[in-house]
Write an enzyme that holds these catalytic residues in place. Structure first.
Site, PDB file in Angstrom:
ATOM      1  N   PHE A 149      -4.809  -5.952  -0.781  1.00 32.30           N
ATOM      2  CA  PHE A 149      -4.802  -5.410   0.568  1.00 32.30           C
ATOM      3  C   PHE A 149      -6.256  -5.223   0.974  1.00 32.30           C
ATOM      4  CE2 PHE A 149      -4.776  -2.325   3.960  1.00 32.30           C
ATOM      5  CZ  PHE A 149      -3.985  -3.032   4.846  1.00 32.30           C
ATOM      6  N   THR A 150      -6.542  -5.482   2.242  1.00 33.86           N
ATOM      7  CA  THR A 150      -7.934  -5.565   2.715  1.00 33.86           C
ATOM      8  C   THR A 150      -8.799  -4.380   2.289  1.00 33.86           C
ATOM      9  OG1 THR A 150      -7.148  -4.672   4.807  1.00 33.86           O
ATOM     10  CG2 THR A 150      -7.424  -7.051   4.691  1.00 33.86           C
TER      11      THR A 150
ATOM     12  N   TYR B   4     -11.315  27.437   6.145  1.00 34.49           N
ATOM     13  CA  TYR B   4     -12.104  26.389   5.479  1.00 34.49           C
ATOM     14  C   TYR B   4     -11.582  26.151   4.062  1.00 34.49           C
ATOM     15  CZ  TYR B   4     -15.931  23.411   4.132  1.00 34.49           C
ATOM     16  OH  TYR B   4     -16.653  22.325   3.723  1.00 34.49           O
TER      17      TYR B   4
ATOM     18  N   PHE C 172     -11.977  -9.064  10.455  1.00 34.17           N
ATOM     19  CA  PHE C 172     -10.881  -9.219  11.428  1.00 34.17           C
ATOM     20  C   PHE C 172     -10.867  -8.110  12.473  1.00 34.17           C
ATOM     21  CE2 PHE C 172      -8.600  -5.822   9.383  1.00 34.17           C
ATOM     22  CZ  PHE C 172      -9.080  -5.882   8.088  1.00 34.17           C
TER      23      PHE C 172
ATOM     24  N   LYS D 159       1.792   6.094   7.346  1.00 27.21           N
ATOM     25  CA  LYS D 159       2.974   5.212   7.360  1.00 27.21           C
ATOM     26  C   LYS D 159       4.209   6.039   6.975  1.00 27.21           C
ATOM     27  CE  LYS D 159      -0.532   2.098   6.936  1.00 27.21           C
ATOM     28  NZ  LYS D 159      -1.938   2.493   6.835  1.00 27.21           N
TER      29      LYS D 159
ATOM     30  N   ASP E 181      -0.225   2.251  -5.047  1.00 27.65           N
ATOM     31  CA  ASP E 181      -0.461   2.442  -3.614  1.00 27.65           C
ATOM     32  C   ASP E 181       0.902   2.818  -3.028  1.00 27.65           C
ATOM     33  OD1 ASP E 181      -0.727   2.244  -0.871  1.00 27.65           O
ATOM     34  OD2 ASP E 181      -2.099   0.537  -0.958  1.00 27.65           O
TER      35      ASP E 181
ATOM     36  N   ARG F 272      -2.731 -11.765  10.189  1.00 25.57           N
ATOM     37  CA  ARG F 272      -2.803 -11.527   8.744  1.00 25.57           C
ATOM     38  C   ARG F 272      -2.930 -12.887   8.070  1.00 25.57           C
ATOM     39  NH1 ARG F 272      -3.941  -6.390   7.285  1.00 25.57           N
ATOM     40  NH2 ARG F 272      -5.631  -7.412   8.381  1.00 25.57           N
TER      41      ARG F 272
HETATM   42  C1  P70 Z   1      -1.866  -1.480   8.424  1.00 32.98           C
HETATM   43  C2  P70 Z   1      -2.693  -0.289   7.974  1.00 32.98           C
HETATM   44  C3  P70 Z   1      -3.328   0.478   5.793  1.00 32.98           C
HETATM   45  C4  P70 Z   1      -3.134   0.488   4.346  1.00 32.98           C
HETATM   46  C5  P70 Z   1      -2.063  -0.212   3.746  1.00 32.98           C
HETATM   47  C6  P70 Z   1      -1.926  -0.213   2.356  1.00 32.98           C
HETATM   48  C7  P70 Z   1      -0.818  -0.953   1.694  1.00 32.98           C
HETATM   49  C8  P70 Z   1      -3.833   1.144   2.154  1.00 32.98           C
HETATM   50  C9  P70 Z   1      -4.028   1.170   3.531  1.00 32.98           C
HETATM   51  C10 P70 Z   1      -5.220   1.913   4.083  1.00 32.98           C
HETATM   52  C11 P70 Z   1      -4.044  -0.187   8.676  1.00 32.98           C
HETATM   53  C12 P70 Z   1      -4.914  -1.362   8.475  1.00 32.98           C
HETATM   54  C13 P70 Z   1      -5.888  -1.361   7.499  1.00 32.98           C
HETATM   55  C14 P70 Z   1      -6.675  -2.474   7.301  1.00 32.98           C
HETATM   56  C15 P70 Z   1      -6.456  -3.599   8.068  1.00 32.98           C
HETATM   57  C16 P70 Z   1      -5.525  -3.595   9.069  1.00 32.98           C
HETATM   58  C17 P70 Z   1      -4.747  -2.479   9.267  1.00 32.98           C
HETATM   59  N1  P70 Z   1      -2.769  -0.338   6.549  1.00 32.98           N
HETATM   60  N2  P70 Z   1      -2.808   0.470   1.605  1.00 32.98           N
HETATM   61  O1  P70 Z   1      -1.820  -1.686   9.646  1.00 32.98           O
HETATM   62  O2  P70 Z   1      -4.821   3.086   4.676  1.00 32.98           O
HETATM   63  O3  P70 Z   1      -5.426   2.775   7.101  1.00 32.98           O
HETATM   64  O4  P70 Z   1      -4.849   5.041   6.165  1.00 32.98           O
HETATM   65  O5  P70 Z   1      -6.992   3.949   5.573  1.00 32.98           O
HETATM   66  O6  P70 Z   1      -1.185  -0.899   4.481  1.00 32.98           O
HETATM   67  O7  P70 Z   1      -1.250  -2.158   7.614  1.00 32.98           O
HETATM   68  P1  P70 Z   1      -5.562   3.736   5.953  1.00 32.98           P
END
Ligand code: P70
Length: 473
Positions: A137-138, A85, A462, A271, A228, A395
């Site tokens: 980013f979303t 743990y 989405f 990634k 990021d 996207r």
């Molecule tokens: C994608 C994934 C995640 C992502 C990223 C960047 C530049 C942070 C994160 C978050 C997964 C995804 C996420 C949201 C919408 C669609 C797809 N991107 N910064 O496919 O990381 O997913 O580990 O929480 O690209 O691009 P995590």
């Protein structure tokens, strides 16, 4: 057959071929489906590729997130999981890897990227502060907004133009940033949110010159600069390839130099770091670290596992070392580029230059007869799946969501469908199949009808939204 002129991949593009720096030890079977099966599956999924079952998908290009193949070394590392743990030895391996390759001092593990985004946003943003960044980013923007921040896009204008060939389309426009600082005052800026290879812009890199200038500007105003780092290794590849003075520098050195200009980073290790799950947060400042380390136990888990199993942290530590090898990153981006070159050669509209992790089809140009509110990128993803069982990701307007104040849709300039290439998973033959399927739906584009949204969730719509095909006019 009338004419045969076989050429290798390299010969087709006037250069020597590259090949992957690995061989395959284990395979995973794929299920092929008929058109009728796909029609049914897509209908049940409300024309949203996020709602498809992966068993109904042939080549899965939804994302490069957590979909990569681990190496034999990483799998061996999984057997070395110390599932204590507290104080797992795998955490210390991970900490050493991040300190060594990224150069930050203090590390907090998280279950994935958005866990890290949540923590940094809660700690570093005060309500009403601005968070300037190189395109949204979303998940990043949502966490910044949930913490009371106001995201401001300060990326260079070229990033919003899919045809502009600027080699560093991810750069921040320092003029835009300075105007914001002057107008609001440095105290109203939470931090600058910089992403390596900007996902929503098409995987476009940031130059070393840009991060150096940013550092100087931030220092001048006493503002923090956080990165990021999700696809920062890929960013380092573009610096090596395109920026004067870096051609002979190893990827590892470029990565470390770049991170050295920032105060900390958050990471989706799914990634670049070559694991199926994981993330981390890393900062240099001790006081901030103490706060983050305190918050991680509330939301993720103890500060030496952050929601991860010991084995996951071991795989990540090994993945980090593999990810910065020059041969790895060259073949990874080389594969993406190969698909891009085929499509470009056939006159199919894609975001140029081709970025690090994906090909982004320009759905606005592809379906120029559709209005943006008819969801051209979502339509494209649906048609590609119907043609061949290939899964891609919207996207565009669906991803952009709505303005929290007015409730109106955001109408992003870029309306794209992403063909995201998982790391070390598919072969060149898969890329050929993908390219031919894109061409088939491109050739049939004039008869394609758009979609309307019939169900819309409140957050990150989405992921779970449902659509219906518009009837013929
Ligand atoms: C994608 C994934 C995640 C992502 C990223 C960047 C530049 C942070 C994160 C978050 C997964 C995804 C996420 C949201 C919408 C669609 C797809 N991107 N910064 O496919 O990381 O997913 O580990 O929480 O690209 O691009 P995590």
């Amino acid at each position: 057959m009338t004419h045969i002129n076989p050429q290798t991949m390299g010969q087709q593009f006037g250069r020597r071929s590259w090949a992957e720096p690995w061989k395959i030890k284990m395979v995973e079977r794929l299920r092929m489906t008929t058109r009728e099966e796909r029609e049914r599956a897509l209908g049940e999924a409300g024309f949203n590729t996020f709602l498809l079952k992966s068993d109904d998908v042939y080549i899965d290009l939804l994302t490069d997130s957590g979909t990569g193949a681990m190496s034999d070394q990483q799998w061996a590392g999984m057997m070395l999981g110390d599932e204590a743990y507290a104080g797992s030895r795998n955490f210390y391996h991970l900490e050493t890897a991040i300190q060594g390759y990224y150069g930050y001092k203090h590390i907090v593990p998280t279950h994935q990227g958005r866990g890290a985004e949540h923590l940094i946003s809660q700690v570093a943003i005060k309500k009403g502060q601005y968070v300037p960044g190189n395109m949204y980013f979303t998940t990043t923007r949502l966490h910044q907004e949930l913490a009371g921040g106001i995201f401001v896009d300060v990326i260079i204008d070229e990033a919003h133009d899919p045809e502009n060939l600027n080699p560093f389309k991810g750069n921040i426009d320092l003029g835009k940033l300075e105007t914001l600082i002057r107008r609001e005052g440095a105290g109203k800026i939470a931090y600058v949110s910089l992403a390596g290879t900007v996902n929503m812009a098409g995987g476009q890199p940031v130059s070393m010159a840009n991060v150096k200038d940013l550092r100087a500007l931030c220092d001048k105003h006493g503002i923090k600069l956080y990165l990021d780092a999700t696809r920062m290794v890929e960013n380092a590849f573009f610096i090596q390839e395109r920026e004067a003075g870096y051609a002979n520098q190893p990827i590892a050195a470029i990565l470390k130099e770049f991170c050295g200009h920032t105060d900390g980073a958050w990471m989706s290790a799914k990634k670049d770091n070559l694991v199926n799950i994981g993330g981390w947060l890393a900062v240099n400042e001790r006081v901030l670290f103490e706060e983050l380390r305190n918050l991680v136990v509330v939301y993720e888990g103890l500060h030496t596992y952050g929601g991860l199993a010991g084995r996951d942290m071991e795989a990540m530590a090994i993945g980090i070392a593999e990810s910065v090898e020059d041969a790895h990153i060259r073949s990874r981006i080389g594969q993406v580029r190969y698909l891009g070159e085929l499509l470009t050669d056939w006159g199919i509209p894609i975001v140029q230059p081709v970025g690090g992790h994906a090909i982004f089809l320009n759905a606005k140009a592809f379906y120029s007869h559709l209005k943006q509110i008819e969801f051209p990128a979502q339509t494209l993803a649906a048609e590609l799946y119907l043609d061949s069982g290939i899964r891609s990701m919207e996207r565009g307007i669906a991803s952009a969501g709505r303005d929290a104040k007015t409730g109106d849709h955001y109408y992003p300039k870029l309306e794209l469908t992403r063909l995201t290439i998982p790391r070390r998973v598919y072969t060149q033959a898969h890329m050929d199949v993908v390219a031919e399927s894109v061409k088939a739906i491109f050739d049939a584009r004039a008869a394609t009808r758009g979609l309307k949204m019939i169900y819309e969730p409140k957050y990150l719509r989405f992921f779970q939204a449902r659509f219906e095909r518009l009837s013929a006019k």
